[in-house]
Design a protein around this motif. Sequence first.
Motif, mmCIF file in Angstrom:
data_model
loop_
_atom_site.group_PDB
_atom_site.id
_atom_site.type_symbol
_atom_site.label_atom_id
_atom_site.label_comp_id
_atom_site.label_asym_id
_atom_site.label_seq_id
_atom_site.Cartn_x
_atom_site.Cartn_y
_atom_site.Cartn_z
ATOM 1 N N UNK A 33 0.852 -1.189 0.000
ATOM 2 C CA UNK A 33 0.000 0.000 0.000
ATOM 3 C C UNK A 33 0.885 1.236 0.000
ATOM 4 N N UNK A 34 0.668 2.112 -0.981
ATOM 5 C CA UNK A 34 1.481 3.327 -1.108
ATOM 6 C C UNK A 34 0.558 4.543 -1.096
ATOM 7 N N UNK A 35 0.735 5.407 -0.114
ATOM 8 C CA UNK A 35 -0.081 6.599 -0.014
ATOM 9 C C UNK A 35 0.443 7.724 -0.877
ATOM 10 N N UNK A 36 -0.460 8.551 -1.385
ATOM 11 C CA UNK A 36 -0.093 9.726 -2.193
ATOM 12 C C UNK A 36 -0.965 10.895 -1.760
ATOM 13 N N UNK A 37 -0.396 12.092 -1.798
ATOM 14 C CA UNK A 37 -1.112 13.289 -1.356
ATOM 15 C C UNK A 37 -1.092 14.366 -2.428
ATOM 16 N N UNK A 38 -1.877 15.417 -2.187
ATOM 17 C CA UNK A 38 -1.950 16.555 -3.108
ATOM 18 C C UNK A 38 -0.976 17.640 -2.687
ATOM 19 N N UNK A 39 -0.824 18.651 -3.552
ATOM 20 C CA UNK A 39 -0.013 19.809 -3.218
ATOM 21 C C UNK A 39 1.443 19.651 -3.589
ATOM 22 N N UNK A 40 2.197 20.715 -3.350
ATOM 23 C CA UNK A 40 3.614 20.712 -3.700
ATOM 24 C C UNK A 40 4.504 20.146 -2.612
ATOM 25 N N UNK A 41 4.016 20.127 -1.360
ATOM 26 C CA UNK A 41 4.843 19.604 -0.274
ATOM 27 C C UNK A 41 4.927 18.089 -0.385
ATOM 28 N N UNK A 42 5.965 17.525 0.212
ATOM 29 C CA UNK A 42 6.175 16.082 0.088
ATOM 30 C C UNK A 42 5.033 15.268 0.701
ATOM 31 N N UNK A 43 4.597 15.650 1.889
ATOM 32 C CA UNK A 43 3.492 14.945 2.529
ATOM 33 C C UNK A 43 3.769 13.491 2.802
ATOM 34 N N UNK A 44 5.028 13.159 3.029
ATOM 35 C CA UNK A 44 5.399 11.751 3.193
ATOM 36 C C UNK A 44 4.729 11.123 4.406
ATOM 37 N N UNK A 45 4.746 11.829 5.541
ATOM 38 C CA UNK A 45 4.183 11.256 6.766
ATOM 39 C C UNK A 45 2.692 11.013 6.613
ATOM 40 N N UNK A 46 1.975 12.011 6.093
ATOM 41 C CA UNK A 46 0.533 11.863 5.934
ATOM 42 C C UNK A 46 0.193 10.753 4.952
#
Length: 394
Positions: A319-332
């Motif tokens: 399972x690989x999470x992905x987020x929106x926006x320009x920030x990395x957002x790795x933790x979220x």
Amino acid sequence: MPMHRLAAVATALTLAAGATAGCSGGTQPGPGGTRPGTGAQPGNAFAVVVGAHANSPHPALVSGAGSLIDAAVAGGSRASIVVSDGQPSLKGPVSLAASGNNAEARKKSTAALSSSFAAKVIAARATAPENDLLGAISLAARATSGGTGTRTLLVIDSGLQTVAPLRFQDPGVLGADPADVAESLASAHALPDLKGVTVLLSGIGDTAAPQEPLSTAQRANLVAIWTAVLQRAGAEVTVRDEPLSGAAADGLPAVTTVTLPVAQTFATIGTSPTTTVDLGQETVAFLPDQAVYRDPAAVQQTLKPLAEKIIAGHLLVSLTGATAGNSDGLALSRQRAEAVKQTLVGLGVDPATITCSGLGSKAPGHVPDTDASGHLLPGPAAQNRKVIVEARRA
């Protein structure tokens, strides 16, 4: 909207009228046409935004809407009708102040005014292609400004706007985060001024052919989007639960249909050595900036077939999470992948068969989701928020 809240709005309009009547004493009719004892308050304003366009059921005044018109008449409101098509148009305003020199005459006048105005709402028709609901609400808000009493808008529409700045036919918009949509419109200075306005929403998410019907989750998110947008504009918003049904009127200008996302069935999982599916906003929606589901029960029901496929095929899952926006957002993004893992484990999947990671905004297939000023674009952002499932045979 629950009926007790609808009744409260109608009661407020009537009480405001009664307060004015109590101050009027035995005076003769004033400049605004108020007569002693009528309860009329010229400062009250009422407008109906009616989506009398293609792809939406023909407008109907279900019980709650009719009571609002009665309350507007009791309040002596000036009233307008705005047709929500591609070029919203205003009809009115007209005075709903009852006349008559005695109680019986005023009763007949009140009934006639209610019936006449309701008939005008029902008879409204779109004359231009498409649906600009936000523009229609803005026009209605302007029509109710300038008074000293209550300002109320009744919106009867499917809510599927098809023109800028809010095009639900664009990818991801229907499943976008409501707060993102509201903030995007505010940043673009595209919101009307609705401070001091009560808005009642009716028929949001109710469609007519050729528009495909919305799912329960899609309708709920559409209602949430309009609620967030109108609240961000300053309005007090209530939602009526009485659905509209039936066909649109014949011969109306065309409105672009909104292509609905295909429901995830997980049919490909386990059919080859490695299969990949995306759990997007339409399948697994999280609260803004959190790894918490908007609707945990719905997500569990949605992921149950995936869990059954994993168990039956003895599959290993990444399972690989992905987020929106320009920030990395790795933790979220990793936390959201972990949330999906916990749901699958709760459905019987062996936790040892699942690994989790997060790529933030660096995930494969990430689409640009900010404008030149760095503001988030709700549709693309919704496409980027996902958990990627890769299933492998052991």
